[in-house]
Design a protein around this motif. Structure first.
Motif, PDB file in Angstrom:
ATOM      1  N   ASP A 112     -34.867  49.477  83.072  1.00 35.41           N
ATOM      2  CA  ASP A 112     -34.869  48.616  81.651  1.00 35.41           C
ATOM      3  C   ASP A 112     -36.462  48.401  81.217  1.00 35.41           C
ATOM      4  O   ASP A 112     -36.818  48.667  80.240  1.00 35.41           O
ATOM      5  CB  ASP A 112     -34.012  48.011  80.710  1.00 35.41           C
ATOM      6  CG  ASP A 112     -32.542  49.128  81.052  1.00 35.41           C
ATOM      7  OD1 ASP A 112     -32.567  50.349  80.901  1.00 35.41           O
ATOM      8  OD2 ASP A 112     -31.346  48.188  80.841  1.00 35.41           O
ATOM      9  N   GLU A 113     -36.892  47.126  82.408  1.00 32.93           N
ATOM     10  CA  GLU A 113     -38.472  46.398  81.751  1.00 32.93           C
ATOM     11  C   GLU A 113     -39.036  47.714  82.426  1.00 32.93           C
ATOM     12  O   GLU A 113     -40.113  47.381  80.693  1.00 32.93           O
ATOM     13  CB  GLU A 113     -38.474  45.748  82.754  1.00 32.93           C
ATOM     14  CG  GLU A 113     -39.466  44.765  83.068  1.00 32.93           C
ATOM     15  CD  GLU A 113     -39.641  43.816  81.794  1.00 32.93           C
ATOM     16  OE1 GLU A 113     -40.375  43.473  81.525  1.00 32.93           O
ATOM     17  OE2 GLU A 113     -38.679  43.512  80.700  1.00 32.93           O
ATOM     18  N   ILE A 114     -39.553  48.800  82.914  1.00 34.20           N
ATOM     19  CA  ILE A 114     -40.073  49.719  83.357  1.00 34.20           C
ATOM     20  C   ILE A 114     -40.651  50.401  81.609  1.00 34.20           C
ATOM     21  O   ILE A 114     -41.700  50.348  81.333  1.00 34.20           O
ATOM     22  CB  ILE A 114     -39.688  50.781  84.096  1.00 34.20           C
ATOM     23  CG1 ILE A 114     -40.060  49.840  85.297  1.00 34.20           C
ATOM     24  CG2 ILE A 114     -41.091  51.311  84.206  1.00 34.20           C
ATOM     25  CD1 ILE A 114     -39.966  50.690  87.007  1.00 34.20           C
ATOM     26  N   ALA A 115     -39.067  50.881  81.377  1.00 28.80           N
ATOM     27  CA  ALA A 115     -39.446  51.925  80.299  1.00 28.80           C
ATOM     28  C   ALA A 115     -39.884  51.183  78.702  1.00 28.80           C
ATOM     29  O   ALA A 115     -40.556  51.654  78.454  1.00 28.80           O
ATOM     30  CB  ALA A 115     -37.994  52.414  79.763  1.00 28.80           C
ATOM     31  N   SER A 116     -39.871  49.729  78.903  1.00 32.23           N
ATOM     32  CA  SER A 116     -40.162  48.839  77.762  1.00 32.23           C
ATOM     33  C   SER A 116     -41.831  48.680  77.610  1.00 32.23           C
ATOM     34  O   SER A 116     -42.043  48.671  76.768  1.00 32.23           O
ATOM     35  CB  SER A 116     -39.194  47.529  77.494  1.00 32.23           C
ATOM     36  OG  SER A 116     -39.977  46.370  78.650  1.00 32.23           O
ATOM     37  N   VAL A 117     -42.526  47.971  78.735  1.00 28.14           N
ATOM     38  CA  VAL A 117     -43.425  47.803  78.560  1.00 28.14           C
ATOM     39  C   VAL A 117     -44.292  48.965  78.895  1.00 28.14           C
ATOM     40  O   VAL A 117     -46.089  49.917  79.365  1.00 28.14           O
ATOM     41  CB  VAL A 117     -43.378  46.949  80.046  1.00 28.14           C
ATOM     42  CG1 VAL A 117     -43.265  46.249  79.649  1.00 28.14           C
ATOM     43  CG2 VAL A 117     -43.621  47.475  81.670  1.00 28.14           C
ATOM     44  N   PHE A 118     -43.897  50.959  79.075  1.00 24.46           N
ATOM     45  CA  PHE A 118     -44.527  51.937  79.594  1.00 24.46           C
ATOM     46  C   PHE A 118     -45.704  52.065  78.304  1.00 24.46           C
ATOM     47  O   PHE A 118     -46.496  52.340  78.964  1.00 24.46           O
ATOM     48  CB  PHE A 118     -43.627  53.291  79.856  1.00 24.46           C
ATOM     49  CG  PHE A 118     -44.697  54.063  80.469  1.00 24.46           C
ATOM     50  CD1 PHE A 118     -44.614  53.688  82.315  1.00 24.46           C
ATOM     51  CD2 PHE A 118     -44.660  54.874  80.245  1.00 24.46           C
ATOM     52  CE1 PHE A 118     -45.556  54.766  82.969  1.00 24.46           C
ATOM     53  CE2 PHE A 118     -45.200  55.831  80.782  1.00 24.46           C
ATOM     54  CZ  PHE A 118     -45.308  55.830  82.013  1.00 24.46           C
ATOM     55  N   ALA A 120     -46.665  49.822  85.720  1.00 20.78           N
ATOM     56  CA  ALA A 120     -45.472  49.077  85.244  1.00 20.78           C
ATOM     57  C   ALA A 120     -45.260  48.107  85.699  1.00 20.78           C
ATOM     58  O   ALA A 120     -45.286  46.713  85.351  1.00 20.78           O
ATOM     59  CB  ALA A 120     -44.177  49.893  84.500  1.00 20.78           C
ATOM     60  N   PRO A 121     -44.614  48.010  86.592  1.00 20.55           N
ATOM     61  CA  PRO A 121     -44.633  46.655  87.271  1.00 20.55           C
ATOM     62  C   PRO A 121     -45.717  45.324  87.155  1.00 20.55           C
ATOM     63  O   PRO A 121     -45.213  44.063  87.384  1.00 20.55           O
ATOM     64  CB  PRO A 121     -43.716  46.739  88.757  1.00 20.55           C
ATOM     65  CG  PRO A 121     -43.078  48.011  88.716  1.00 20.55           C
ATOM     66  CD  PRO A 121     -44.544  48.552  87.816  1.00 20.55           C
ATOM     67  N   LEU A 122     -47.214  45.990  87.648  1.00 21.55           N
ATOM     68  CA  LEU A 122     -47.918  45.873  88.306  1.00 21.55           C
ATOM     69  C   LEU A 122     -48.682  44.373  86.446  1.00 21.55           C
ATOM     70  O   LEU A 122     -49.424  43.874  86.176  1.00 21.55           O
ATOM     71  CB  LEU A 122     -49.429  45.843  89.047  1.00 21.55           C
ATOM     72  CG  LEU A 122     -48.969  46.921  89.847  1.00 21.55           C
ATOM     73  CD1 LEU A 122     -50.113  47.639  90.486  1.00 21.55           C
ATOM     74  CD2 LEU A 122     -48.396  45.202  90.727  1.00 21.55           C
ATOM     75  N   PHE A 123     -48.103  45.751  85.653  1.00 21.48           N
ATOM     76  CA  PHE A 123     -48.158  45.246  84.223  1.00 21.48           C
ATOM     77  C   PHE A 123     -47.944  43.663  84.064  1.00 21.48           C
ATOM     78  O   PHE A 123     -48.056  42.557  83.460  1.00 21.48           O
ATOM     79  CB  PHE A 123     -48.009  46.290  82.927  1.00 21.48           C
ATOM     80  CG  PHE A 123     -48.386  45.237  81.450  1.00 21.48           C
ATOM     81  CD1 PHE A 123     -49.338  45.401  80.773  1.00 21.48           C
ATOM     82  CD2 PHE A 123     -46.715  45.111  80.726  1.00 21.48           C
ATOM     83  CE1 PHE A 123     -49.270  45.186  79.456  1.00 21.48           C
ATOM     84  CE2 PHE A 123     -46.967  44.460  79.480  1.00 21.48           C
ATOM     85  CZ  PHE A 123     -48.210  45.058  79.093  1.00 21.48           C
ATOM     86  N   ARG A 130     -43.875  52.141  95.785  1.00 24.52           N
ATOM     87  CA  ARG A 130     -43.365  52.616  94.161  1.00 24.52           C
ATOM     88  C   ARG A 130     -42.038  51.823  93.939  1.00 24.52           C
ATOM     89  O   ARG A 130     -41.816  50.840  94.233  1.00 24.52           O
ATOM     90  CB  ARG A 130     -42.385  53.563  95.577  1.00 24.52           C
ATOM     91  CG  ARG A 130     -43.115  54.273  96.570  1.00 24.52           C
ATOM     92  CD  ARG A 130     -42.919  55.680  96.600  1.00 24.52           C
ATOM     93  NE  ARG A 130     -40.957  54.395  97.212  1.00 24.52           N
ATOM     94  CZ  ARG A 130     -40.179  55.893  97.435  1.00 24.52           C
ATOM     95  NH1 ARG A 130     -39.793  56.286  97.175  1.00 24.52           N
ATOM     96  NH2 ARG A 130     -39.367  54.839  98.357  1.00 24.52           N
ATOM     97  N   ALA A 131     -42.319  52.519  92.687  1.00 20.74           N
ATOM     98  CA  ALA A 131     -40.982  51.651  91.163  1.00 20.74           C
ATOM     99  C   ALA A 131     -40.409  53.341  91.219  1.00 20.74           C
ATOM    100  O   ALA A 131     -40.698  54.268  90.624  1.00 20.74           O
ATOM    101  CB  ALA A 131     -42.180  51.527  90.322  1.00 20.74           C
TER     102      ALA A 131
END
Length: 659
Positions: free
Chosen positions: A323-329, A346-349, A566-567
């Motif tokens: 959900d976090e990846i989608a929210s910041v994409f 996205a995780p690096l962001f 990877r994510a």
């Protein structure tokens, strides 16, 4: 670390130049929230947003040299500025500030373009010569810091990020179909092309001069390798000691700052080496930062904890679930300014946001080691493919692919014939300079099945691989196959995707500067001369780095199988909490409006991704690629449609107009 903007008009008219410079500068506020200034001259304007790291009190820009001839706007760091300052003092130069900016400016005033050979740093800068009415722009060797430019009505504009150029009145945003096809083949555009029609990127290790007679671009450094068979034959012990000394010094230089420096810690060898080196130089202890995942196939938290505990760092983590990846994409695409095929940025962001929330401005990372010292699976894979191609009918040799990819569970069930076909074991293509990357390019190109008929027509006569071949240097065919593969990674994917989408842009979106010890140009040049077996010994990657790390990094880290970063991919957008933009931008209506992808094919793909039946690289890359392209269109066509500043512009010291 900062943001820079500017223009050269050569006497041509620019409407309200101070207002325009203010809006362009304001668009890069995230790159430099600590201050901003602009200077407007008769033929040139320069703007700057500042993230203060060195010379906190006296490093404001744009800055003039002591003689009053040159003015600089500079993004990045010159890590050897202390040594260069002493060199210049020996030549009689007197300094007014403690900043590396002034060192760079005075060195340029003293030596001109030859100064670039002396610089150890990550940088993009522009220097205006008031006497000769000439603008000089340059970018660092590895391409860590970005720089974009365009011509409009015979006026030259430049900026650290394209969003600043979209403040130019009347600009129209159109996606370049060739650039998009390059992304869906190679993962990134081939510089100087960008996804924006009419906007180009200054390539790494290039210097550009712009004057009334036009623009000229030259390379001041090139990545080169010795001819095959002529690589260094030095004693391995001597070479290892020399590498250790170079790496330690590269880290030492990147610890220089007037603010605390932290370090990313992924749990792998590269970031562990960087953190282990940095902790010995951090007088008050080291802050380390990691991303964790809920899925076991992506998570490396166990190794991160081992390394943090071994070093005694103050460790911080952020869990990045789907959900976090989608929210910041959407934020990720705003930052990358290009479509992408993976969710890995996205995780690096999110990680850089954690760093900033913790009050830090600077982090070291292990990026670059895989390119420079042959760490990627693709290097091992190419070696196995060449080995198998010499006996294409062998039933035994293809089993080596299972050893390469133990985390690909489906591979263990495949026949040797399937594996040989999948990985492209074909002796007839051995002479192709792109042989090492054939499987990647082939699997990536499968995503083009989702092109619309109009996009297919646009790129029908274009071949991204042929253009890439044409960009290769003349000496390429004389290099060892491993070095050829390294050149492709280091010269194209590293600046075009890794440093852009995962490096500078993800960190600077949250006002954080990333520093990369493995991309010190001395290390790059040193590694290029090494015998290939010192980098890739049999199927052991980064062999010489392991020797340097032994005794400094726990054996648990040193001897663990390589786990590529990877994510979670399309499944990140399949949850019940997925943001509204996913359904909106992947709808038939939105796809028909953009006219880049086939709505019917994409609808089937979306259903597979939403119900969990998507599998393999093609489905995931296609979904992320289509979605990110749709976000790109939505974000940047809307951004260009308004000339209203995102926030009121106010220079830190007041606009200076010098007409």
């Amino acid at each position: 670390m900062c943001g820079i903007v500017g223009y050269f008009c050569g006497g041509r008219h620019v409407s309200d130049p101070a207002v325009l410079m203010g809006e362009m500068t304001n668009a890069l506020h995230h790159r430099g929230p600590d201050g901003s200034d602009i200077k407007v001259f008769e033929s040139c304007g320069l703007g700057h947003t500042r993230l203060s790291i060195v010379g906190l009190e006296d490093g404001q820009q744009p800055m003039e040299d002591a003689g009053g001839r040159f003015v600089i706007t500079f993004n990045g760091e010159i890590f050897n500025y202390v040594e260069l300052r002493e060199f210049l003092r020996g030549k009689g130069v007197r300094f007014r500030t403690g900043s590396d900016t002034e060192v760079l400016l005075e060195l340029f005033a003293y030596e001109g373009e030859a100064a670039l050979d002396r610089l150890n740093g990550d940088f993009a800068f522009a220097i205006w010569d008031k006497r000769d009415r000439c603008l000089t722009l340059a970018r660092d060797r590895a391409g860590v810091r970005p720089l974009f430019y365009m011509w409009r009505d015979e006026v030259f504009y430049f900026a650290s990020e394209i969003k600043a150029l979209l403040k130019i009145p009347g600009i129209e945003v159109r996606i370049d179909p060739i650039a998009l096809d390059q992304i869906f083949t190679l993962w990134s555009p081939i510089a100087p092309r960008t996804p924006f029609v009419g906007i180009q990127e200054l390539e790494p290790a290039r210097v550009m001069t712009v004057s009334g007679s036009g623009a000229e671009t030259r390379a001041y450094w090139t990545l080169d390798f010795p001819d095959a068979g002529e690589e260094s034959q030095d004693n391995p012990q001597t070479v290892t000691e020399e590498l250790e000394e170079l790496f330690t010094d590269a880290t030492r230089l990147r610890m220089r700052a007037d603010v605390p420096v932290g370090s990313y810690l992924s749990g792998g060898l590269d970031s562990s080496m960087v953190a282990a080196s940095a902790v010995t130089m951090s007088g008050e202890g080291l802050e380390t930062y990691s991303v964790t995942f809920e899925s076991a196939e992506h998570d490396e938290s166990a190794f991160q904890k081992i390394m943090a505990r071994d070093l005694g760092t103050r460790h911080h983590t952020v869990n990045c679930d789907q959900d976090e990846i989608a929210s910041v994409f959407q934020d990720v695409i705003r930052a990358t300014e290009r479509p992408i095929l993976r969710t890995a940025p996205a995780p690096l962001f999110r990680l850089s946001k954690l760093v900033r929330e913790n009050g830090m401005k600077v982090v070291l990372t292990g990026e670059g080691a895989d390119e420079v010292f042959a760490g990627y699976d693709i290097f091992k894979e190419a070696r196995v493919r060449r080995f198998c191609a010499r006996q294409p009918n062998s039933k035994i040799r293809p089993h080596l692919f299972r050893k390469l990819y133990p985390y690909l569970t489906n591979l263990s069930r495949q026949t040797p014939e399937y594996m040989a076909a999948y990985f492209g074991v074909n002796p007839e293509t051995l002479a192709d300079p792109l042989y090492s990357h054939h499987p990647r390019f082939k699997s990536t190109s499968a995503t083009k099945l989702f092109y619309s008929s109009d996009l297919k027509s646009e790129v029908r006569d274009y071949d991204a691989l042929e253009e890439l071949r044409d960009k290769l240097p003349e000496r390429f065919h004389r290099w060892h196959p491993l070095n050829q593969a390294q050149y492709l990674e280091t010269s194209f994917l590293l600046p075009g995707y890794i440093l852009s989408s995962q490096g500078d842009r993800m960190a600077m979106a949250n006002s954080v500067e990333g520093r990369f010890p493995f991309l010190d140009h001395r290390l790059i040049d040193f590694a290029a001369k090494l015998h290939p077996e010192l980098k890739l010994k049999s199927l052991t990657e980064k062999n010489i780095l392991r020797e340097v790390a032994r005794g400094k990094v726990p054996d648990t880290i040193l001897d663990r199988p390589k786990q590529p970063y990877r994510a979670p991919e399309s499944q990140s957008f399949a949850g019940k909490h997925r943001p509204e933009y996913v359904d909106r931008l992947m709808s038939d209506t939105a796809l028909e409006q953009s006219n880049l992808f086939n709505p019917k094919s994409v609808s089937k793909l979306v259903r597979k991704c939403m119900d969990g039946t998507a599998h393999g690289f093609r489905d995931n890359a296609a979904f992320v690629g289509v979605l990110s392209t749709q976000i790109w269109i939505d974000e940047f066509t809307r951004l260009a449609a308004t000339s209203t500043p995102d926030r009121p512009y106010q220079a830190s010291k007041g606009t200076e107009v010098c007409l």
